[in-house]
Design a protein around this motif. Structure first.
Motif, short mmCIF file in Angstrom:
data_model
loop_
_atom_site.label_atom_id
_atom_site.label_comp_id
_atom_site.label_asym_id
_atom_site.label_seq_id
_atom_site.Cartn_x
_atom_site.Cartn_y
_atom_site.Cartn_z
N SER A 163 8.71 1.44 0.18
CA SER A 163 7.27 1.40 -0.08
C SER A 163 7.03 1.76 -1.54
CB SER A 163 6.56 2.41 0.82
OG SER A 163 6.95 3.73 0.46
N SER A 208 4.38 -2.54 -0.75
CA SER A 208 4.11 -2.12 0.63
C SER A 208 3.75 -0.64 0.62
CB SER A 208 5.32 -2.38 1.52
OG SER A 208 6.41 -1.55 1.15
N SER A 209 2.92 -0.24 1.58
CA SER A 209 2.40 1.12 1.54
C SER A 209 1.84 1.51 2.90
CB SER A 209 1.29 1.21 0.48
OG SER A 209 0.69 2.49 0.48
N SER A 210 1.75 2.82 3.12
CA SER A 210 1.06 3.34 4.30
C SER A 210 -0.06 4.29 3.89
CB SER A 210 2.05 4.08 5.21
OG SER A 210 2.59 5.21 4.54
N GLY A 230 7.49 -1.69 6.62
CA GLY A 230 6.10 -1.75 6.16
C GLY A 230 5.80 -3.07 5.48
N SER A 249 -0.12 10.25 2.59
CA SER A 249 0.78 9.19 3.04
C SER A 249 1.52 9.65 4.29
CB SER A 249 1.79 8.84 1.95
OG SER A 249 2.84 8.05 2.48
N ALA A 309 2.40 0.75 7.54
CA ALA A 309 3.77 0.97 7.97
C ALA A 309 3.81 0.77 9.48
CB ALA A 309 4.24 2.37 7.61
#
Length: 654
Positions: free
Chosen positions: A307, A341-343, A227, A290, A370
């Motif tokens: 993340s 970082s993230s989704s 990600g 998420s 991601a």
């Protein structure tokens, strides 16, 4: 459809960091090479943080440069901030890190590729590998190291042989070797909350067709995930609430061929801030949205680059996490938000970022996301990065289940060189664990069942005091020269450096000073205990409070030497005892590496082996006892059983 055909020597699939190094290596060795990319504009793209190096990764880049790779030279051309990490610790963990101008890095690498003789760039999606069945033959063991196992004198038990590639438009390229460097593009999809796009990184076209061809060949694939965080508009950030992070006053180059004076320049600043409990509350309250925690993501993510959702869940006791705000380049206002970082969905991202000091009014230019992609189980490869059962098929980079630009580039060079060596009928390039971080990286990939993206760390290297970033040229330059990637001029410069180091070390050991008033006053002035009898300058240099530079006050006979030579002299003398101890450990390691195991050995015949060990040995097919000892699930007792069996029956084995 009319089928068009073209003949080349090597096809490199993918033009990321692995593909660039692989293609350059093959072309520089005189082979007609074509490198395929789904988008020419994505050559050497840095879809995540545009930096090179860092802890352990700086070692990899230095080793890559010592072998004749391009990454070190390219970051020296395009960095905007450079910093040596861990300088308060010993030299074994010093690591160089540089923030690149993202666009310039890609542009500069593309220029190198375009100017390289024997190399053609082709924008096309490779959708099929062409191959034929071969008559498998039994292995023969040769005298010497396990690395000889893939030299031109050794017959391998291939079941297939690659003959070329086919693009989506129907063009066929016949070749003797293929290097797969598909990165995160193969079967890729990007996730941002409930939004899913079937693209590669940064919205680029994914490679959608090659997976089926690989499965038809019997290649085992896996699904991994990584990600990246959001990019912010610099104008919306309040840097007064953050801690400024500046570069080194004196910049150290990555490449051994870069003149340090030529890269001293004004640098940009990076910034440090932190998450807080409010940030974590927003994340915890939206975990159900998420994809990571909602079960939408199938792939396994990297443990050592999690993340922000993973950080908050797995490290619930931590009140805050570091957030680095770093520029993407000199000609853009985009800032990279390192550490977050993230989704998560876009609305949640904006809410959580705006709780971070300095980001209260931030505007997102690019959302965090991601990305899932297809990669291989690297246990199907040998130490040359060639598939064990497919002659001429090599693999490198994130497609091998690793993470990081640096890990990818190193694998790319090794795979590219070995693809060339296999065609030219020359011995392969192999690096063992005692010779370099690259050796540790590849050995870990091909002997361990890595269920998540592999990341290099200094703790993975058993002999890290010997494998410092400062001596990468002394360790590996000769290998690059023998492979044909290091020029005669560069090699002679290395030999001269070695000569100067050895001469100066001997001079310091042979130069004594007495316990006279001048020396005692000198020692007292520098907080060092007085001498009772005469001592050599080398003995004084071993004292932690004294340095080579300081000893210049009483060392009348020294001559001016290059800084790189003096660095090695000081380290070699100060750490001599530790270095000698590790060298003895390396001798034991190499004894185990020289105890070879036939590739066609029937482990079912070794009755005393535990079932788990037998299963893993059959899967990974280690080339030596040393390699077998590093396979997960193989215990010291299993190694003892193998040693006894080979001693008793080895002469009768295939």
């Amino acid at each position: 459809m009319t089928e068009f055909r073209e003949k080349v020597d090597v096809c490199v699939v993918g033009a990321g960091h692995a593909g660039c190094e692989a293609a350059l290596a093959c072309a520089r060795l005189g082979l007609e090479t074509v490198i395929f990319t789904v988008a020419v504009d994505s050559i050497a793209l840095m879809p995540c943080n545009p930096n090179v190096g860092g802890s352990s990764k700086g070692h990899l880049v230095r080793e890559l440069d010592a072998l004749g790779g391009e990454m070190g030279k390219n970051i020296d051309r395009t960095f905007i901030q450079s910093k040596m990490l861990n300088v308060s610790k010993g030299p074994a963990v010093h690591s160089l890190r540089a923030q690149a101008d993202k666009a310039e890095y890609s542009r500069a690498m593309r220029k190198v590729l375009e100017g390289q003789e024997h190399l053609t760039i082709k924008q096309a999606e490779v959708c099929e590998l062409l191959w034929e069945e071969t008559e498998a033959c039994e292995d023969r063991i040769l005298d010497g190291d396990a690395s000889d196992r893939n030299s031109s004198g050794l017959e391998k038990g291939y079941g297939k042989r690659v003959t070329g590639v086919k693009t989506f438009t129907g063009m066929v390229y016949e070749c003797a070797a293929v290097v797969l460097c598909t990165g995160t593009y193969l079967g890729a999809r990007c996730l941002c909350g409930e939004s899913i796009t079937y693209t590669g990184p940064n919205g680029l076209q994914a490679a959608a067709h090659l997976t089926d061809s690989l499965r038809e060949m019997g290649i085992e694939l896996r699904r991994f995930k990584t990600g990246t965080p959001a990019r912010m508009d610099r104008r919306s950030i309040d840097f007064s609430k953050m801690e400024e992070q500046v570069g080194d006053e004196r910049i150290t180059p990555f490449s051994f061929s870069t003149d340090p004076d030529s890269i001293q320049k004004e640098q940009v600043s990076c910034w440090l801030t932190y998450t807080n409990e409010r940030t974590h509350e927003i994340i915890r309250g939206n975990l159900d949205r998420s994809p990571i925690y909602a079960g939408i993501i199938e792939g396994t993510g990297p443990r050592y680059c999690p993340s922000i959702e993973d950080k908050v869940v797995k490290f619930a006791d931590k009140e805050r996490h570091q957030v680095f705000i770093e520029p993407e380049g000199l000609h853009t206002s985009e800032m990279y938000v390192g550490g977050m970082s993230s989704s998560l969905p876009e609305d949640v991202q904006l809410a959580m970022y705006r709780t971070v000091p300095g980001l209260e009014h931030c505007r997102i230019v690019r959302n965090a996301y991601a990305i899932e992609y297809d990669c291989i189980h690297a246990g199907q490869l040998d130490a040359t990065l060639e598939f064990r059962n497919v002659k001429g098929l090599f693999s490198a980079g994130q497609f091998n289940g690793s993470s990081g630009y640096e890990e990818a580039a190193c694998q790319g060079l090794v795979a590219g060189v070995n693809a060339a060596m296999s065609i030219l009928g020359k011995p392969p390039l192999t690096i063992d664990r005692s010779e370099g971080y690259i050796g540790v990286l590849i050995d870990d990939l091909v002997t361990k069942d890595n269920r998540e993206p592999y990341r290099m760390m200094t703790s993975r290297a058993e002999y890290r005091l010997l494998l410092r970033q400062d001596n990468a040229d002394l360790r590996l330059r000769k290998k690059g020269y023998e492979a044909g990637l290091i020029s005669e001029e560069e090699y002679q410069a290395l030999l001269e450096k070695e000569r100067l180091i050895d001469r100066e070390v001997e001079r310091l050991k042979g130069t004594s000073v007495g316990a006279n008033r001048e020396i005692q006053n000198f020692l007292e002035a520098h907080g060092s205990s007085p001498l009772k009898t005469a001592a050599s300058l080398a003995e004084l240099l071993c004292r932690p409070e004294l340095s080579y530079e300081v000893l210049g006050e009483i060392d009348r006979g020294r001559e001016a030497l290059p800084a790189a030579v003096l660095e090695q002299v000081e380290i070699e003398i100060k750490y001599e005892g530790y270095i000698l101890r590790q060298k003895r450990q390396v001798e034991q390691f190499r004894k185990m590496e020289k105890k070879l195991i036939p590739q066609e050995m029937n482990y079912d015949d070794v009755s005393s082996l535990r079932l788990e060990a037998r299963q893993h040995l059959k899967l990974f097919r280690p080339s030596s006892i040393g390699q077998a000892s590093r396979i997960s699930g193989v215990s010291p007792a299993d190694i003892s059983v193998l040693l006894v069996y080979l001693e008793r029956y080895g002469k009768d084995l295939p």
